[in-house]
Design an enzyme around this catalytic site. Structure first.
Site, PDB file in Angstrom:
ATOM      1  N   LYS A 165       0.831  -1.213   0.000  1.00  0.00           N
ATOM      2  CA  LYS A 165       0.000   0.000   0.000  1.00  0.00           C
ATOM      3  C   LYS A 165       0.863   1.258   0.000  1.00  0.00           C
ATOM      4  O   LYS A 165       0.458   2.301  -0.521  1.00  0.00           O
ATOM      5  CB  LYS A 165      -0.916  -0.003   1.222  1.00  0.00           C
ATOM      6  CG  LYS A 165      -1.929  -1.130   1.252  1.00  0.00           C
ATOM      7  CD  LYS A 165      -3.101  -0.850   0.343  1.00  0.00           C
ATOM      8  CE  LYS A 165      -4.176  -1.918   0.506  1.00  0.00           C
ATOM      9  NZ  LYS A 165      -5.395  -1.608  -0.251  1.00  0.00           N
ATOM     10  N   LYS A 166       2.047   1.165   0.589  1.00  0.00           N
ATOM     11  CA  LYS A 166       2.936   2.331   0.656  1.00  0.00           C
ATOM     12  C   LYS A 166       3.671   2.580  -0.662  1.00  0.00           C
ATOM     13  O   LYS A 166       4.400   3.570  -0.772  1.00  0.00           O
ATOM     14  CB  LYS A 166       3.951   2.151   1.790  1.00  0.00           C
ATOM     15  CG  LYS A 166       3.346   2.311   3.181  1.00  0.00           C
ATOM     16  CD  LYS A 166       4.396   2.136   4.257  1.00  0.00           C
ATOM     17  CE  LYS A 166       3.839   2.412   5.645  1.00  0.00           C
ATOM     18  NZ  LYS A 166       2.770   1.504   6.050  1.00  0.00           N
ATOM     19  N   LEU A 167       3.491   1.716  -1.637  1.00  0.00           N
ATOM     20  CA  LEU A 167       4.054   1.987  -2.956  1.00  0.00           C
ATOM     21  C   LEU A 167       3.271   3.075  -3.685  1.00  0.00           C
ATOM     22  O   LEU A 167       3.623   3.446  -4.801  1.00  0.00           O
ATOM     23  CB  LEU A 167       4.064   0.697  -3.796  1.00  0.00           C
ATOM     24  CG  LEU A 167       5.041  -0.383  -3.315  1.00  0.00           C
ATOM     25  CD1 LEU A 167       4.845  -1.666  -4.108  1.00  0.00           C
ATOM     26  CD2 LEU A 167       6.480   0.101  -3.429  1.00  0.00           C
ATOM     27  N   ASP A 221       8.254  -2.481   5.999  1.00  0.00           N
ATOM     28  CA  ASP A 221       7.011  -3.224   5.798  1.00  0.00           C
ATOM     29  C   ASP A 221       7.139  -4.257   4.687  1.00  0.00           C
ATOM     30  O   ASP A 221       6.604  -5.365   4.790  1.00  0.00           O
ATOM     31  CB  ASP A 221       5.867  -2.253   5.484  1.00  0.00           C
ATOM     32  CG  ASP A 221       5.311  -1.584   6.738  1.00  0.00           C
ATOM     33  OD1 ASP A 221       5.496  -2.145   7.825  1.00  0.00           O
ATOM     34  OD2 ASP A 221       4.716  -0.503   6.631  1.00  0.00           O
TER      35      ASP A 221
END
Length: 764
Positions: A221-223, A267
């Site tokens: 999701k942090k991409l 993560d």
């Protein structure tokens, strides 16, 4: 994931120690010769995946119960603490406001809280269940008590939804189906047949995969471009925890490289690094450091400690035996088992080539046939893991929840990906019969603020207001919301269409939200320009960036404190109407206009595309106050060092008193001097708290938690008494509640609050 030899590091008798050591050495030599490279790295062979029979046998392989038992104990303890903290037992009466008209936001509209005394009973059952899990006492019943009440409370309030609360419920559900009461449990003392007995490998597999998914999906999701470019959590870099990094890097690079880059890397890799023997120590160090920082950065209850408790699950299952075997022998009665004698269990499938040594010591049969429960455990493991990978990307189903986020935030693992700030919130009602128009205070009839960001909650809120307003002579009310939000440092823009009556608007979780305004992602590159503009301003000047849609307008009121406010157009074309003067001005990109203070004005977007403009303003009142504070501080310094020779007028004489003397504030006749002294005293208190030693901090923390827990249990006792024998006289009830509300002596106001997840601005 194959467990290490259970005999490693365990206590053995002095007579048989040498013999047992030789046996273990011989067994290890045999294993070293027969294990393939894949088996050494992954814990299983290629043949274990070659057929359904072999896969079921692998997932039901006998495994040491020690690590699972320790995790069960820690999880139960943390959940018992969580009941009084984040679940809200200590302030339950404020949370549910029994008998008061309150708008609530359950997952299902038909779900309602019980009367207050019964809600205390629900929490008591959940707490007892958590304690039962911790002790391993009547384990299945305790798990059912915990998860049934936990999920009821979780579904009861969507505004409290978050990823870690969702994770607690999942782990509680998993433990209900597992055999984690076979090590260091009361059930083991009551039932010797299960004491220190093997558990099937899938018990560990499900938990390990769950934690892997939490880390890995959070990394995926942090991409998102906002995270990678450093816009999601840029404010974190200013926290004191990052001071060591700021000593060698500028704040901008600390935000980009440490906060965002480090969070992304951890993560994405934590789950993999925890899995392999060679990288596990490094992973445990970094995830421990990460969760330790999170416990200080955010108010997230037991989440950091729960994640710390999950890390040992990736170690060899017999680590508690080796760890506790190093303690003095006189402590063995109160410590977990260190003996290597593990009982066989019908829950496991034993290989046919089971060693003779194990047959002699444990009376394990040479083989074990696959039973229905073994296949059921394997099916559950596979389906559960697939479902957990699917849920974060199931938003093509729950389309009604997609409000600038990836669906229901509570099960997406998109942790801290979005930061929001609200600039302007206006609720307009219209009487359906008389046509009368009025305004409501944002947040009236509710204690939550999250309804401003989610279409489903906004619909629930509007429906609730539609039922409540007729009590105040407003018939058939129409409710309109004008909410301005900035996500990840973008322009402030509308999230919902202000022209739609939300009471009558349609909403479905399976259809796109028709009155949700689209996020203006095309304007995202402007954020670089924002930083340049903000960097060119002095400390007294503030700025707000606005983007609006064609055909809409912003009605704004400029406070009298903001004596120098102007509108600058960046893109598109706008028409500025000064309401009091009934004058209109059309502005093109690059043009600006000063708007009067203490009056309303409207900004219409008249271009074909969205308009972008910014408010530049100076809080003249605050600027004058800061200037006076500077002069008073200089005067105070001269008084202290003896360089002030002129006699002070009466209104300035309180400056001669010590900063922490509250009498000086009371005696001060000048309001500016009074405010200055108050601010000085507060700053001194904050400095004292920050510089406090470890023992003082621990004492302060302990006392605060004691009175919090104390109130929760006293209020629970009052509620249980009410259910059993009825309500006492009101005077007695009032005295009991006052006693429960008693706080620690010399309670200090919290001036050193943790950073908020949401930055709130007032209207211009």
């Amino acid at each position: 994931m194959e467990p290490r030899d259970a005999a490693a590091g365990a206590f053995v008798s002095s007579d048989g120690e040498e013999k047992a050591s030789k046996k273990r050495s011989a067994a290890k030599c045999v294993k070293a010769e027969t294990k393939s490279k894949m088996e050494k790295i992954l814990g299983f062979k290629k043949e274990d995946l070659s057929s359904w029979h072999n896969l079921v046998a692998l997932l039901n392989r006998p495994t040491d119960p020690a690590s699972l038992g320790i995790f069960r104990c820690l999880f139960g303890l943390l959940m018992a603490i969580d009941v009084t903290q984040e679940r809200g037992l200590s302030h339950l009466d404020y949370k549910y406001l029994d008998g008061t008209p309150v708008c609530r936001f359950p997952l299902f509209n038909s779900l309602e809280p019980l009367p207050l005394d019964w809600m205390y009973l629900v929490y008591l059952v959940m707490f007892i269940g958590a304690i039962g899990i911790m002790l391993g006492c009547f384990y299945r019943l305790s798990c059912l008590m915990f998860i049934s009440t936990y999920w009821y409370i979780f579904f009861l309030d969507k505004t409290a939804w978050n990823n870690h609360s969702y994770l607690y419920g999942l782990i509680g559900f998993q433990l209900t189906l597992m055999n984690s009461n076979r090590y260091w449990s009361v059930d083991g003392l009551r039932r010797p047949s299960i004491r220190n007995a093997h558990v099937p490998l899938w018990n560990y597999t499900v938990l390990r995969m769950q934690i892997f998914i939490v880390y890995f999906i959070a990394g995926v999701k942090k991409l998102d471009a906002d995270w990678v470019e450093g816009y999601s959590m840029s404010y974190l870099a200013h926290h004191w925890l990052f001071d060591p990094f700021k000593a060698i890097l500028p704040v901008e690079l600390v935000s980009l490289l440490v906060v965002h880059g480090g969070g992304l890397a951890l993560d994405l890799t934590a789950g993999y690094l925890l899995f392999f023997d060679a990288t596990r120590p490094i992973a445990i160090f970094f995830v421990s450091y990460f969760h330790g920082m999170n416990s200080q950065l955010f108010s997230i209850g037991m989440f950091s400690y729960t994640m710390l408790a999950t890390s040992p699950l990736f170690c060899y299952p017999d680590w508690p035996r080796r760890f506790f075997s190093r303690f003095p022998s006189f402590l063995s009665p109160v410590l977990p088992f260190t003996s290597s004698e593990i009982q066989p269990s019908t829950s496991c499938v034993y290989p046919q080539n089971h060693s003779t040594e194990h047959q002699e010591t444990q009376n394990v049969p040479k083989s074990s046939k696959l039973r229905f429960k073994h296949k059921l455990g394997a099916i559950f493991t596979i389906l559960y893991i697939v479902e957990q990978f699917f849920m974060p990307y199931s938003h093509f189903i729950t389309k009604g929840y997609n409000n600038w986020t990836n669906g229901l935030y509570g099960y997406s693992w998109d942790m801290m990906v979005h930061s929001r700030s609200h600039q302007h919130v206006k609720i307009t009602y219209k009487d359906g019969k008389t046509g009368e128009v009025g305004y409501l205070n944002p947040g009236v009839f509710t204690q939550s603020r999250r309804w401003k960001d989610h279409g489903d909650m906004l619909k629930q809120y509007a429906t609730c207001l539609g039922h409540l307003l007729p009590r105040y002579n407003i018939s058939d009310p129409e409710i309109y919301f004008d909410i301005w939000v900035s996500i990840n440092e973008r322009f402030q823009q509308r999230i919902f269409d202000p022209r739609v009556d939300i009471v009558k608007a349609e909403w479905s979780p399976f259809k796109p939200n028709p009155w949700l305004m689209p996020l203006l992602v095309d304007l995202s590159p402007w954020r670089t320009k924002f930083q340049e503009i903000e960097g060119s301003l002095d400390n007294q000047t503030e700025i707000v960036f606005i983007a609006d849609f064609p055909g809409l307008h912003l009605e704004n009121f400029v406070s009298e404190d903001l004596g120098n406010t102007s509108v600058h157009v960046l893109q598109g074309r706008v028409n500025v109407e000064i309401v009091a003067g009934k004058k209109n001005y059309t502005l093109q990109p690059g043009e600006q206009i000063k708007v009067p203070a203490g009056a309303y004005h409207k900004v219409f977007t008249v271009s074909e595309g969205p308009s972008c403009y910014m408010y530049v303003y100076v809080n003249t009142t605050e600027a004058a106050l800061q200037q006076n504070f500077t002069k008073l501080l200089e005067l105070q310094e001269r008084i202290r060092n003896g360089t002030e020779t002129e006699p002070l007028p009466p209104e300035l004489q309180p400056l001669m008193v010590a900063d922490d003397d509250e009498k000086a504030e009371v005696n001060a006749t000048d309001p500016v001097v009074q405010l200055f002294l108050k601010r000085q005293r507060r700053m001194k208190e904050v400095k004292k708290r920050r510089e406090a030693g470890a023992l003082e901090r621990l004492e302060r923390f302990t006392v605060k938690k004691y009175f919090t827990v104390r109130r929760g249990f006293l209020m629970t006792a009052i509620a249980m008494r009410n259910l059993l024998v009825g309500l006492p006289p009101l005077d007695q009830l009032r005295r009991e509640v006052e006693f429960a509300n008693m706080k620690e002596p010399q309670t200090e106001s919290n001036q050193d609050e943790p950073l908020k997840d949401e930055v709130v601005h007032g209207e211009l």
